[in-house]
Design a protein around this motif. Sequence first.
Motif, PDB file in Angstrom:
ATOM      1  N   THR A 191       0.851  -1.200   0.000  1.00 53.19           N
ATOM      2  CA  THR A 191       0.000   0.000   0.000  1.00 53.19           C
ATOM      3  C   THR A 191       0.884   1.246   0.000  1.00 53.19           C
ATOM      4  O   THR A 191       1.956   1.220   0.610  1.00 53.19           O
ATOM      5  N   PRO A 192       0.496   2.344  -0.668  1.00 54.35           N
ATOM      6  CA  PRO A 192      -0.629   2.427  -1.594  1.00 54.35           C
ATOM      7  C   PRO A 192      -0.290   1.717  -2.902  1.00 54.35           C
ATOM      8  O   PRO A 192       0.885   1.612  -3.256  1.00 54.35           O
ATOM      9  N   LEU A 193      -1.286   1.281  -3.615  1.00 56.99           N
ATOM     10  CA  LEU A 193      -1.053   0.516  -4.841  1.00 56.99           C
ATOM     11  C   LEU A 193      -2.004   0.989  -5.935  1.00 56.99           C
ATOM     12  O   LEU A 193      -3.215   1.064  -5.715  1.00 56.99           O
ATOM     13  N   SER A 194      -1.422   1.317  -7.071  1.00 56.02           N
ATOM     14  CA  SER A 194      -2.254   1.741  -8.211  1.00 56.02           C
ATOM     15  C   SER A 194      -2.470   0.590  -9.188  1.00 56.02           C
ATOM     16  O   SER A 194      -3.367   0.646 -10.022  1.00 56.02           O
ATOM     17  N   LEU A 195      -1.582  -0.419  -9.137  1.00 58.56           N
ATOM     18  CA  LEU A 195      -1.669  -1.540 -10.098  1.00 58.56           C
ATOM     19  C   LEU A 195      -3.014  -2.250  -9.936  1.00 58.56           C
ATOM     20  O   LEU A 195      -3.511  -2.413  -8.825  1.00 58.56           O
ATOM     21  N   LYS A 196      -3.555  -2.694 -11.092  1.00 56.14           N
ATOM     22  CA  LYS A 196      -4.873  -3.317 -11.052  1.00 56.14           C
ATOM     23  C   LYS A 196      -4.832  -4.804 -11.407  1.00 56.14           C
ATOM     24  O   LYS A 196      -5.866  -5.456 -11.508  1.00 56.14           O
ATOM     25  N   GLY A 197      -3.622  -5.312 -11.643  1.00 55.64           N
ATOM     26  CA  GLY A 197      -3.521  -6.732 -12.017  1.00 55.64           C
ATOM     27  C   GLY A 197      -3.863  -6.972 -13.477  1.00 55.64           C
ATOM     28  O   GLY A 197      -4.193  -8.084 -13.879  1.00 55.64           O
ATOM     29  N   ASN A 198      -3.763  -5.914 -14.292  1.00 55.25           N
ATOM     30  CA  ASN A 198      -4.005  -6.084 -15.741  1.00 55.25           C
ATOM     31  C   ASN A 198      -2.829  -5.518 -16.530  1.00 55.25           C
ATOM     32  O   ASN A 198      -2.998  -4.851 -17.541  1.00 55.25           O
ATOM     33  N   GLY A 199      -1.625  -5.767 -16.034  1.00 53.24           N
ATOM     34  CA  GLY A 199      -0.434  -5.219 -16.677  1.00 53.24           C
ATOM     35  C   GLY A 199      -0.180  -3.814 -16.154  1.00 53.24           C
ATOM     36  O   GLY A 199      -0.573  -3.478 -15.040  1.00 53.24           O
ATOM     37  N   VAL A 200       0.477  -3.007 -16.977  1.00 52.79           N
ATOM     38  CA  VAL A 200       0.734  -1.620 -16.586  1.00 52.79           C
ATOM     39  C   VAL A 200       0.035  -0.719 -17.591  1.00 52.79           C
ATOM     40  O   VAL A 200       0.267  -0.841 -18.800  1.00 52.79           O
ATOM     41  N   LEU A 201      -0.805   0.161 -17.091  1.00 51.32           N
ATOM     42  CA  LEU A 201      -1.596   1.071 -17.934  1.00 51.32           C
ATOM     43  C   LEU A 201      -2.313   0.287 -19.033  1.00 51.32           C
ATOM     44  O   LEU A 201      -2.385   0.703 -20.189  1.00 51.32           O
ATOM     45  N   GLY A 202      -2.775  -0.898 -18.679  1.00 52.93           N
ATOM     46  CA  GLY A 202      -3.532  -1.735 -19.615  1.00 52.93           C
ATOM     47  C   GLY A 202      -2.672  -2.517 -20.592  1.00 52.93           C
ATOM     48  O   GLY A 202      -3.184  -3.290 -21.404  1.00 52.93           O
TER      49      GLY A 202
END
Lengths: 444, 338
Positions: free
Chosen positions: A90-101
Amino acid sequence: MSDLKFTRRGVLKSGAALGAAGVAPSFFVRNAWAQDFTNNPGNGSSVVLGFNVPQTGAYADEGADELRAYQLAVKHINGEGDGGMLNTMTPLSLKGNGVLGKKVEYVTGDTQTKSDAARASAKRMIEKDGAIMITGGSSSGVAVAVQSLCHEAGIIFMAGLTHSNDTTGKDKRKYGFRHFFNAYMSGAALGPVLEARYGKDRNAYHLTADYTWGWTQEESIKNTTEALGWKTTAAVRTPLGAGDFSQYITPVLNSGADVLILNHYGKDMINSLTQAVQFGLRDKQVNGKNFVIVVPLFSRLMAQGAGENIKGILGTTNWNWSLTDAGSQAFVKSFGAEYGFPPSQAAHTCYTQALLYANACETAGTFYPCEVINALEGFKFDGAGNGPTEYRAADHQCFKDVLVVEGNENPSSQFDLLQVVQVVPRAQVEYDPAIFGGELGTCS
Amino acid sequence: MDAIFLQVLNGLDKGGAYALIALGLTLVFGTLGVVNFAHGALFMLGAFCAVTFQFMMTASKQIKDESITFFDAYKEVPYLEIWFGHVGTVLIDWVVPLSIIMAIPVMLLIGLAMERGLIRYFYKRSHAEQILVTFGLAIVLQEIIKSFFGANPIPTPAPEIVAGSANIGALFGLGDSVVYPYWRLIYLAFSGLVIFAVFAFLQFTTFGMVVRAGMADREMVGLLGINVERRFTIVFGIAAVVAGLAGVMYTPILPPDYNMGMEFLVLSFVVVVVGGMGSLGGAVSAGFLLGILQSFASMNEVKAIIPGIDQIIIYLVAVIILLTRPRGLMGRKGVMED
């Protein structure tokens, strides 16, 4: 001749219009100039990272562990596997879909633990493979060389295992970031433990690897021990990869020293420690005190190589798999399930570096290095092992708790080689960035 | 005085390893005329005979490690200990001396295979070509070992009973600080024994007499109807065994890794050149001489006068010897002078 009339209102209006026109590009075309950077992935569906690790040479085993960690990080960033530290950081911006999509892909290079080979492989990954970030390595000489190359190329370098003060000291660069701790921090962490165990009246004899890391470690440890009141009997430089250190160890026997400090790493440390123990130094008594050996920088892979000789020897380490915080446990579980054994400190630092870079891109909303650097500078995070951590903006050095460890006298498993003696709080190892000089330079 | 005594001992012990490798190099050069850059790899292969034997002796049953709960981990209990209890533990403890039994036939076979399979095709080629092909062979052998055993040094300890240090200062009326590891003393005695055995074999057997005659004049011995080539092949095998045994016994001193042969090879070539190409006595004497000089050059008192001398002493001596005695200390006329 034209008849021009200048009124106060007219000048103000013209000035405002010109000002607005001047500022407009940075609002409307910011992304347009931001696109103009090295290896911009553009509208492609993937982004390439360059993992530059020692695949041959003395640190090949450490390099193999680094590569395993990077592969695991790529899996987690792309949303595969159990997510590892993405579940705890934390904090974490990654969404588990790669980086910036974009899906993360990678290329690998072999540093061979040689500066010129490491620079050549980094150059190849940047110029031919389109790597947008370079990371890895297991030597400070290599880290300083590759960091400088990346700075010139406008590519971010997330250093692997490098412990010299110089990496984020006199040789620091705007594009370079180090998660691993350094020699100064080792000294600051180790000092109070040495005092508590061995007292204030000691005579230390240093054997030091003759290159940048060895010099800075010797200096840091000497400063620490001399501040405790210890005397330095001698500080002897030994050639890197000497193999047989017996001719450097025999003078220790009748030097009057009662502490041997081995500023050696990897194979050198395994050999010098093994031979020092064979010469009876661990069982010796000098000045009415038990002779002790100290190895300021430890790793579990080295402990494996040194076998029984490591038992009872004090040192420091960046991280150990036995830590019980949520981040460390998540990483160990994930790594252990994938490979069948726990990760080394090199694996931990490389895994974290890959996540930190990916997260910084996601936070910045771009791969543009200057924006990513802004996102990394001063970034405070937790849940990645070692407690609350900060990437200091002034020198790009990560600050976190440091572990003082000891070779385990009674290991409970084949991996249980190091026992954590003390978790030294971050505040105790912090320092003024000005003490090591150097300039970060600018982002261009 | 204590420091000087220790450095002499250290130099003799170091010189023992140089002498053993240089002895094999000189044997091969003197008989076959081959400059064998793969000789260091034979030293390394010998060390890995001990490592392999250790792996065999410690072949283990995997038992689930309950102390690790994060993932499925296993601890290993050697079968020898399961089957034979304390006797199994003792056998594992004595793995290095026992591995000599395995190393002798293995190194002999490796030596013969190397000579018959590759080296013999290069007898009549230039020394430059011999160096290139044997150097290439050394790299191939290194990479094979690395792919099997990894790059990290593998601890191969001496038996527990000789793991400590001997208080030899007391024997010579010196201080208590004069101690020396038992295993290094054993290594020194072992190198002396092997060197003596090789010399005795060449001096007092018919086979040795023919080999010596062949070294002096190969053509003449051939004209007498003696198959010199076959004997020289065996000599190559013997040189491989000597290098291999030097490697086996060195493992408790230096945990072996794939690169250890290269580290010794360059020094051993300097030893051969200083001793005199083709001279067995020269190789042995130069090995001990350079070992002792290297030890003394590492003393802090010496380095305070000439900084960095420990790194260059061997090469400096080589330059001085070659300037004053171009054939080396005990070199023969006509060797490598065509």
